[in-house]
Design a protein around this motif. Structure first.
Motif, PDB file in Angstrom:
ATOM      1  N   PRO A  52      10.354 -54.020 -49.064  1.00 45.00           N
ATOM      2  CA  PRO A  52      10.161 -54.063 -47.619  1.00 45.00           C
ATOM      3  C   PRO A  52      11.350 -53.502 -46.832  1.00 45.00           C
ATOM      4  O   PRO A  52      11.183 -53.015 -45.727  1.00 45.00           O
ATOM      5  N   GLY A  53      12.560 -53.567 -47.432  1.00 47.97           N
ATOM      6  CA  GLY A  53      13.740 -53.045 -46.743  1.00 47.97           C
ATOM      7  C   GLY A  53      13.578 -51.583 -46.374  1.00 47.97           C
ATOM      8  O   GLY A  53      14.191 -51.089 -45.436  1.00 47.97           O
ATOM      9  N   MET A  54      12.753 -50.859 -47.114  1.00 52.15           N
ATOM     10  CA  MET A  54      12.648 -49.428 -46.903  1.00 52.15           C
ATOM     11  C   MET A  54      11.829 -49.035 -45.682  1.00 52.15           C
ATOM     12  O   MET A  54      11.826 -47.890 -45.281  1.00 52.15           O
ATOM     13  N   LYS A  55      11.118 -49.997 -45.107  1.00 50.33           N
ATOM     14  CA  LYS A  55      10.291 -49.574 -43.971  1.00 50.33           C
ATOM     15  C   LYS A  55      11.000 -49.756 -42.630  1.00 50.33           C
ATOM     16  O   LYS A  55      10.516 -49.305 -41.606  1.00 50.33           O
ATOM     17  N   HIS A  56      12.139 -50.392 -42.658  1.00 48.41           N
ATOM     18  CA  HIS A  56      12.844 -50.606 -41.394  1.00 48.41           C
ATOM     19  C   HIS A  56      13.892 -49.519 -41.169  1.00 48.41           C
ATOM     20  O   HIS A  56      14.425 -48.959 -42.112  1.00 48.41           O
ATOM     21  N   ARG A  57      14.189 -49.256 -39.893  1.00 51.18           N
ATOM     22  CA  ARG A  57      15.263 -48.323 -39.562  1.00 51.18           C
ATOM     23  C   ARG A  57      16.547 -48.891 -40.155  1.00 51.18           C
ATOM     24  O   ARG A  57      16.812 -50.079 -40.087  1.00 51.18           O
ATOM     25  N   HIS A  58      17.324 -48.047 -40.786  1.00 44.55           N
ATOM     26  CA  HIS A  58      18.400 -48.564 -41.617  1.00 44.55           C
ATOM     27  C   HIS A  58      19.652 -47.737 -41.547  1.00 44.55           C
ATOM     28  O   HIS A  58      19.599 -46.537 -41.359  1.00 44.55           O
ATOM     29  N   TYR A  59      20.774 -48.395 -41.755  1.00 37.99           N
ATOM     30  CA  TYR A  59      22.063 -47.731 -41.960  1.00 37.99           C
ATOM     31  C   TYR A  59      22.459 -46.850 -40.794  1.00 37.99           C
ATOM     32  O   TYR A  59      23.335 -46.013 -40.919  1.00 37.99           O
ATOM     33  N   ALA A  60      21.821 -46.974 -39.666  1.00 34.17           N
ATOM     34  CA  ALA A  60      22.005 -46.007 -38.598  1.00 34.17           C
ATOM     35  C   ALA A  60      23.112 -46.427 -37.630  1.00 34.17           C
ATOM     36  O   ALA A  60      23.160 -47.569 -37.200  1.00 34.17           O
ATOM     37  N   PRO A  61      23.974 -45.481 -37.282  1.00 30.01           N
ATOM     38  CA  PRO A  61      24.937 -45.762 -36.214  1.00 30.01           C
ATOM     39  C   PRO A  61      24.223 -45.650 -34.872  1.00 30.01           C
ATOM     40  O   PRO A  61      23.025 -45.347 -34.820  1.00 30.01           O
ATOM     41  N   LEU A  62      24.925 -45.883 -33.780  1.00 26.74           N
ATOM     42  CA  LEU A  62      24.307 -45.736 -32.456  1.00 26.74           C
ATOM     43  C   LEU A  62      23.978 -44.275 -32.193  1.00 26.74           C
ATOM     44  O   LEU A  62      22.978 -43.941 -31.568  1.00 26.74           O
ATOM     45  N   ALA A  63      24.836 -43.391 -32.673  1.00 29.37           N
ATOM     46  CA  ALA A  63      24.625 -41.956 -32.461  1.00 29.37           C
ATOM     47  C   ALA A  63      23.375 -41.490 -33.202  1.00 29.37           C
ATOM     48  O   ALA A  63      22.968 -42.083 -34.185  1.00 29.37           O
ATOM     49  N   ASP A  64      22.802 -40.414 -32.693  1.00 24.89           N
ATOM     50  CA  ASP A  64      21.625 -39.813 -33.275  1.00 24.89           C
ATOM     51  C   ASP A  64      22.091 -38.815 -34.345  1.00 24.89           C
ATOM     52  O   ASP A  64      22.811 -37.866 -34.036  1.00 24.89           O
ATOM     53  N   VAL A  65      21.696 -39.034 -35.594  1.00 26.23           N
ATOM     54  CA  VAL A  65      22.219 -38.213 -36.698  1.00 26.23           C
ATOM     55  C   VAL A  65      21.177 -37.207 -37.183  1.00 26.23           C
ATOM     56  O   VAL A  65      19.995 -37.535 -37.273  1.00 26.23           O
ATOM     57  N   ALA A  66      21.599 -35.989 -37.499  1.00 23.06           N
ATOM     58  CA  ALA A  66      20.738 -35.025 -38.185  1.00 23.06           C
ATOM     59  C   ALA A  66      21.522 -34.435 -39.350  1.00 23.06           C
ATOM     60  O   ALA A  66      22.719 -34.173 -39.241  1.00 23.06           O
ATOM     61  N   VAL A  67      20.833 -34.252 -40.484  1.00 24.72           N
ATOM     62  CA  VAL A  67      21.473 -33.668 -41.663  1.00 24.72           C
ATOM     63  C   VAL A  67      21.178 -32.160 -41.655  1.00 24.72           C
ATOM     64  O   VAL A  67      20.038 -31.749 -41.434  1.00 24.72           O
ATOM     65  N   ILE A  68      22.209 -31.348 -41.890  1.00 26.68           N
ATOM     66  CA  ILE A  68      22.048 -29.891 -41.895  1.00 26.68           C
ATOM     67  C   ILE A  68      22.223 -29.374 -43.317  1.00 26.68           C
ATOM     68  O   ILE A  68      23.303 -29.443 -43.894  1.00 26.68           O
ATOM     69  N   LYS A  69      21.151 -28.835 -43.882  1.00 28.44           N
ATOM     70  CA  LYS A  69      21.235 -28.290 -45.244  1.00 28.44           C
ATOM     71  C   LYS A  69      21.958 -26.949 -45.231  1.00 28.44           C
ATOM     72  O   LYS A  69      21.983 -26.269 -44.204  1.00 28.44           O
ATOM     73  N   GLY A  70      22.491 -26.553 -46.373  1.00 23.56           N
ATOM     74  CA  GLY A  70      23.122 -25.241 -46.479  1.00 23.56           C
ATOM     75  C   GLY A  70      24.615 -25.330 -46.721  1.00 23.56           C
ATOM     76  O   GLY A  70      25.155 -26.403 -46.989  1.00 23.56           O
ATOM     77  N   SER A  71      25.283 -24.174 -46.596  1.00 23.76           N
ATOM     78  CA  SER A  71      26.705 -24.086 -46.912  1.00 23.76           C
ATOM     79  C   SER A  71      27.559 -24.522 -45.719  1.00 23.76           C
ATOM     80  O   SER A  71      27.049 -24.757 -44.622  1.00 23.76           O
TER      81      SER A  71
END
Ligand code: TXA
Ligand code: MG
Length: 346
Positions: A232-251
């Motif tokens: 059930p832990g996986m369905k909740h918003r998790h580990y998130a800071p207040l800031a809005d994070v996006a992951v950028i793939k690549g070099s």
């Protein structure tokens, strides 16, 4: 609102710190204890009312079950209804340590520990202070990570203090956590062993001991609408800071180009060690690119640091999802609520 007095217990200076922690726990209180993974918010696993205080202190949803921490292997028989051979094999290989095993539960475990599920998650931590506290108590401790629900798990005393001061009876100061990400969770309650949450004990290590292990799709993917969750832990918003994070793939070059095109007020970067000075915005490091253990240790602290520095929008480098990196990606992707973008130039 919480107006509790929180006692700070420092075993480095106070010979009675662990005894005090155990006394509070025996009287039904909640105490934050250090473990080798992250700090845990602990209460007597057999005391339903004490466990209720954990949910309150964290603001944790009632449908998210807790891990039961034991100090000797035989304690498992007090909480699990069945202990199959592969559970004994895994415990032999990885306990005490960062592995949690989900098994059919005994009725002795209160409903709120398992959030109504017929199973219980069990772990024997290797951290000396954690194990000694459990030993002094004489009962297992139910303990989720000691953060306010949804935020990054605490890996240092200051993180715990920020989140839990005035919400718990005491905090046991154990300095920095050695591993930095929560334990690997494997379920042995179904037909085939299933990895529910990756951690420092890797899939390769698990398979080398018990053979086939399937990987729950929620490990690296957002939950599909209407799908039943194994953990059930996986369905909740998790580990998130207040800031809005996006992951950028690549070099790194792709990353620099991407950020340069998206500079705005409050934009910051979450990068690998040594990259900070090459970026056009303020940056915080999450460990070395070639060392997932250093990423595991640094990630949650880095997310908190970005908030402390006023970040509003964070672009993060994408770690390699190999071995322990799978755990790093699992946490970072959730922190980003699965906003994963291509950084390539074309
Ligand atoms: O390293 C850790 O595991 C830390 C330290 C304190 O031991 N604890 C921790 O607890 O991370 P928590 O509550 O933050 O995460 C427990 C995870 C959740 O994803 C929960 O859903 C899952 O384990 N879990 C607990 N009981 C379960 C069960 N019976 N079946 C499936 N998943 C379960
Ligand atoms: Mg947690």
């Amino acid at each position: 609102m919480f107006i509790m007095f929180t006692e700070i217990l420092r075993p480095d200076y106070d010979d009675k710190a662990l005894e005090t922690a155990a006394l509070i726990l025996k009287s039904g209180g909640v105490v934050v204890i250090p473990t080798e993974t992250v700090y845990g918010l602990a209460a007597n696993a057999f005391d339903e009312k004490a466990v209720e205080k954990i949910f309150k202190a964290k603001g944790r949803p009632q449908d998210n079950p807790l891990i039961v921490h034991i100090c000797e292997f035989d304690d498992i028989y007090g909480v699990a209804g069945e202990v199959p051979e592969n559970a004994r094999a895994l415990a032999g290989a990885f306990w005490p340590g960062p592995l949690t095993i989900v098994l059919p539960k005994k009725d002795t475990v209160p409903e709120n520990v398992s959030a109504g599920l017929p199973t219980v998650a069990v772990r024997m931590p290797s951290h000396k202070l954690a194990r000694e506290t459990i030993r002094l108590c004489g009962f297992p401790l139910a303990a989720p990570s000691a953060n306010i629900s949804g935020f990054p798990s605490p890996t240092a005393f200051t993180h715990v203090f920020d989140d839990m001061n005035s919400r718990v009876d005491a905090i046991l100061d154990g300095g920095e956590c050695q591993l930095g990400l929560e334990s690997t969770v494997i379920s042995l309650a179904g037909e085939t062993p299933r990895l529910l949450r990756p951690g420092s004990v890797t899939l390769t290590q698990l398979r080398s001991v018990i053979g086939a292990v399937t990987v729950d799709s929620a490990v690296l993917n957002p939950l599909a609408e209407g799908v039943q969750v194994a953990s059930p832990g996986m369905k909740h918003r998790h580990y998130a800071p207040l800031a809005d994070v996006a992951v950028i793939k690549g070099s790194l070059d792709d990353f620099i180009v991407y950020i340069s095109a998206n500079i705005a007020d409050g934009v910051m970067a979450l990068c690998f060690e040594g990259e900070e000075d090459k970026l056009p915005v303020g940056a915080v490091s999450m460990g070395r690119e070639d060392d997932p253990f250093s990423q595991a240790r640094a990630l949650f602290g880095a997310l908190r640091e970005l908030d402390a520095r006023g970040a509003k929008r964070v672009y993060a480098r994408c770690p390699s999802p190999e071995e322990v990196g799978l755990a790093v990606c699992n946490r970072l992707f959730r922190a980003a609520e699965f906003e994963i973008l291509e950084g390539t130039r074309d």
